[in-house]
Design a protein around this motif. Structure first.
Motif, PDB file in Angstrom:
ATOM      1  N   MET A  53     -18.454  -1.783   3.519  1.00  7.77           N
ATOM      2  CA  MET A  53     -17.685  -1.393   2.350  1.00  7.77           C
ATOM      3  C   MET A  53     -16.230  -1.002   2.614  1.00  7.77           C
ATOM      4  SD  MET A  53     -18.838   1.723  -0.434  1.00  7.77           S
ATOM      5  CE  MET A  53     -20.233   0.799  -0.758  1.00  7.77           C
ATOM      6  N   GLU A  54     -15.264  -1.672   1.958  1.00  4.08           N
ATOM      7  CA  GLU A  54     -14.100  -1.559   2.546  1.00  4.08           C
ATOM      8  C   GLU A  54     -13.468  -0.282   1.596  1.00  4.08           C
ATOM      9  OE1 GLU A  54      -9.579  -3.985   1.989  1.00  4.08           O
ATOM     10  OE2 GLU A  54     -11.589  -4.649   1.718  1.00  4.08           O
ATOM     11  N   ILE A  55     -12.546   0.797   2.463  1.00  6.53           N
ATOM     12  CA  ILE A  55     -11.924   1.780   1.877  1.00  6.53           C
ATOM     13  C   ILE A  55     -10.757   1.423   1.160  1.00  6.53           C
ATOM     14  CG2 ILE A  55     -10.978   3.962   2.650  1.00  6.53           C
ATOM     15  CD1 ILE A  55     -12.510   3.994   5.139  1.00  6.53           C
ATOM     16  N   PRO A  56     -10.879   1.758  -0.070  1.00  3.78           N
ATOM     17  CA  PRO A  56      -9.862   1.349  -0.911  1.00  3.78           C
ATOM     18  C   PRO A  56      -8.555   1.839  -0.526  1.00  3.78           C
ATOM     19  CG  PRO A  56     -11.037   3.177  -2.058  1.00  3.78           C
ATOM     20  CD  PRO A  56     -11.743   2.640  -0.748  1.00  3.78           C
ATOM     21  N   PRO A  57      -7.286   1.344  -0.667  1.00  2.42           N
ATOM     22  CA  PRO A  57      -6.088   1.700  -0.065  1.00  2.42           C
ATOM     23  C   PRO A  57      -5.485   2.696  -1.387  1.00  2.42           C
ATOM     24  CG  PRO A  57      -5.746  -0.548  -1.241  1.00  2.42           C
ATOM     25  CD  PRO A  57      -7.095  -0.231  -0.976  1.00  2.42           C
ATOM     26  N   GLN A  58      -5.844   2.917  -2.167  1.00  2.95           N
ATOM     27  CA  GLN A  58      -5.432   4.018  -3.132  1.00  2.95           C
ATOM     28  C   GLN A  58      -5.675   5.572  -2.742  1.00  2.95           C
ATOM     29  OE1 GLN A  58      -7.314   1.463  -4.026  1.00  2.95           O
ATOM     30  NE2 GLN A  58      -6.476   0.519  -6.156  1.00  2.95           N
ATOM     31  N   LEU A  59      -6.726   5.518  -1.876  1.00  5.45           N
ATOM     32  CA  LEU A  59      -7.122   6.865  -1.147  1.00  5.45           C
ATOM     33  C   LEU A  59      -5.783   7.523  -0.492  1.00  5.45           C
ATOM     34  CD1 LEU A  59     -10.592   6.472  -0.138  1.00  5.45           C
ATOM     35  CD2 LEU A  59      -9.897   7.987  -1.771  1.00  5.45           C
ATOM     36  N   LEU A  60      -4.943   6.297   0.421  1.00  5.58           N
ATOM     37  CA  LEU A  60      -3.795   6.653   0.857  1.00  5.58           C
ATOM     38  C   LEU A  60      -2.562   7.258   0.040  1.00  5.58           C
ATOM     39  CD1 LEU A  60      -3.467   3.807   3.676  1.00  5.58           C
ATOM     40  CD2 LEU A  60      -4.342   6.270   4.086  1.00  5.58           C
ATOM     41  N   LEU A  61      -2.644   6.618  -1.044  1.00  7.65           N
ATOM     42  CA  LEU A  61      -1.663   7.425  -2.017  1.00  7.65           C
ATOM     43  C   LEU A  61      -2.128   8.868  -2.740  1.00  7.65           C
ATOM     44  CD1 LEU A  61      -1.386   4.097  -2.328  1.00  7.65           C
ATOM     45  CD2 LEU A  61      -0.385   4.322  -4.615  1.00  7.65           C
ATOM     46  N   LEU A  62      -3.580   8.941  -2.733  1.00  7.80           N
ATOM     47  CA  LEU A  62      -3.955  10.026  -3.524  1.00  7.80           C
ATOM     48  C   LEU A  62      -4.130  11.198  -2.831  1.00  7.80           C
ATOM     49  CD1 LEU A  62      -5.383  10.971  -5.866  1.00  7.80           C
ATOM     50  CD2 LEU A  62      -7.792  10.324  -4.828  1.00  7.80           C
ATOM     51  N   LEU A  63      -3.940  11.203  -1.492  1.00 11.53           N
ATOM     52  CA  LEU A  63      -3.767  12.360  -0.603  1.00 11.53           C
ATOM     53  C   LEU A  63      -2.521  13.089  -0.863  1.00 11.53           C
ATOM     54  CD1 LEU A  63      -5.150  14.356   1.380  1.00 11.53           C
ATOM     55  CD2 LEU A  63      -4.370  12.915   3.118  1.00 11.53           C
ATOM     56  N   PRO A  64      -1.231  12.311  -0.397  1.00 12.26           N
ATOM     57  CA  PRO A  64       0.046  13.179  -0.708  1.00 12.26           C
ATOM     58  C   PRO A  64       0.304  13.327  -1.964  1.00 12.26           C
ATOM     59  CG  PRO A  64       0.366  10.626  -0.307  1.00 12.26           C
ATOM     60  CD  PRO A  64      -1.339  10.741  -0.072  1.00 12.26           C
ATOM     61  N   LEU A  65      -0.292  12.522  -3.030  1.00 11.28           N
ATOM     62  CA  LEU A  65      -0.144  12.964  -4.469  1.00 11.28           C
ATOM     63  C   LEU A  65      -0.907  14.287  -4.879  1.00 11.28           C
ATOM     64  CD1 LEU A  65      -0.225   9.407  -6.487  1.00 11.28           C
ATOM     65  CD2 LEU A  65       1.803  10.758  -5.884  1.00 11.28           C
ATOM     66  N   SER A  66      -2.013  14.214  -4.125  1.00  8.43           N
ATOM     67  CA  SER A  66      -2.762  15.783  -4.434  1.00  8.43           C
ATOM     68  C   SER A  66      -1.956  16.783  -4.013  1.00  8.43           C
ATOM     69  CB  SER A  66      -4.006  15.471  -3.824  1.00  8.43           C
ATOM     70  OG  SER A  66      -4.817  14.410  -4.543  1.00  8.43           O
ATOM     71  N   VAL A  67      -1.342  16.642  -2.785  1.00  6.16           N
ATOM     72  CA  VAL A  67      -0.738  17.944  -2.397  1.00  6.16           C
ATOM     73  C   VAL A  67       0.723  18.135  -3.295  1.00  6.16           C
ATOM     74  CG1 VAL A  67       0.761  18.603  -0.392  1.00  6.16           C
ATOM     75  CG2 VAL A  67      -1.215  17.512  -0.073  1.00  6.16           C
TER      76      VAL A  67
END
Length: 311
Positions: A1-15
């Motif tokens: 199962m491939e990890i979606p690239p949106q998770l990389l966007l979500l971390l700095p956006l959450s901070v």
């Protein structure tokens, strides 16, 4: 199962959302609407009403920051709204992905935003309770806005470095922001004091209302029935510069108790009470030690100050 690239966007956006949710969303919308997002995999969310609404909320936050009580009310509400906004942002960015990634991503976003907001609001509240001549609320808020814009820009243009910067900021918060969650809990007590003070004035809590850990620590001191309240100290020997916890009165003893790691510590408030000053948010009880050094105790506005003690 491939990890979606949106998770990389979500971390700095959450901070960024934990620092300022509405500026974060506004920057994302502007980036997408102007095409600045480039190749970032962001779903379309452009509309004039959304843009105006977010701009209005951002301006409302700026206005709330101008007065102590409105800032206290606003940021305590944001303890719920910012994590919720980050969760919804995660659900929006990860829609169409596997359920496990949607759930984990949204949960991560909410926790990160809550943690970041506690740190930022805690520092803000410290400066409001005990103003420091070398530090400025305006500069703190300006720095927060710059961090938000930088994190959103990194998330859109350079997701991998953006995620790395977000992780580094979270680590710094874990290392140096340990006491700020206690300051935020004190802020909740200050808000309750202002909202319900007319109907039910604040009072010192009796033994049955105090946290068990405070009673266990205070049992080592002189016997007697304690009264207690949430408090913050400044300059008290043995607590550091600024510490939040509980103050207990027992007979002629005045004790300050606070969490330290998994345990707790008890420190006597040693000195002569010099004056009681009602500040914009808290009541300040000033002391002077036998060596002449100043210290202070910050209480809810509705509480009576502790009796003067001499050692």
């Amino acid at each position: 199962m491939e990890i979606p690239p949106q998770l990389l966007l979500l971390l700095p956006l959450s901070v960024a959302a934990g620092v300022d949710l509405y500026l974060t969303l506004l920057a994302v919308v502007v980036g997408v609407s102007t095409g600045a997002a480039g190749g970032a995999e962001l779903p379309p969310l452009v509309s004039l009403s959304v843009l105006l609404g977010l701009a209005g909320l951002y301006l409302a936050e700026l206005m709330a920051e101008l007065r102590p009580f409105s800032a206290l009310l606003w940021h305590n509400l944001q303890l719920v709204l910012r994590p919720l906004g980050a969760v919804l942002l995660g659900l929006f960015l990860l829609r169409g992905e596997a359920t496990v990634f949607v759930f984990l991503g949204a949960a991560m976003a909410g926790v990160v935003a809550a943690f970041t907001h506690v740190l930022f609001w805690g520092k803000n509240l410290v400066l409001r309770i005990a103003p420091h001549p070398g530090r400025s609320l305006f500069l703190l808020n300006l720095a927060g806005d710059l961090v938000v814009v930088a994190l959103v820009g990194l998330a859109i243009f350079r997701p991998e470095p953006g995620a790395l910067v977000a992780v580094l900021l979270l680590l710094v918060g874990l290392l140096f922001g340990g006491n700020l969650h206690g300051v935020v809990r004190f802020g909740l007590a200050l808000l309750a004091d202002r909202l319900w003070g007319i109907v039910s004035p604040s009072r010192w809590k009796t033994e049955g209302e105090l946290p068990r850990w405070t009673l266990q620590e205070a049992a080592q001191a002189a016997p007697g029935t304690p009264l207690g309240a949430r408090a913050v100290t400044w300059g008290v020997v043995g607590t550091g510069v600024f510490k939040s916890g509980w103050i207990l009165q027992r007979n002629r003893d005045l004790l300050f108790l606070y969490r330290r790691g998994r345990g707790a510590r008890m420190v006597p408030i040693a000195g002569v009470q010099t004056e009681v000053v009602a500040g914009p948010l808290a009541k300040t009880v000033r002391y002077r030690t036998s060596e002449g050094a100043p210290s202070a105790l910050f209480l809810q506005m509705g509480l009576n100050a502790p009796e003067s003690h001499k050692w």
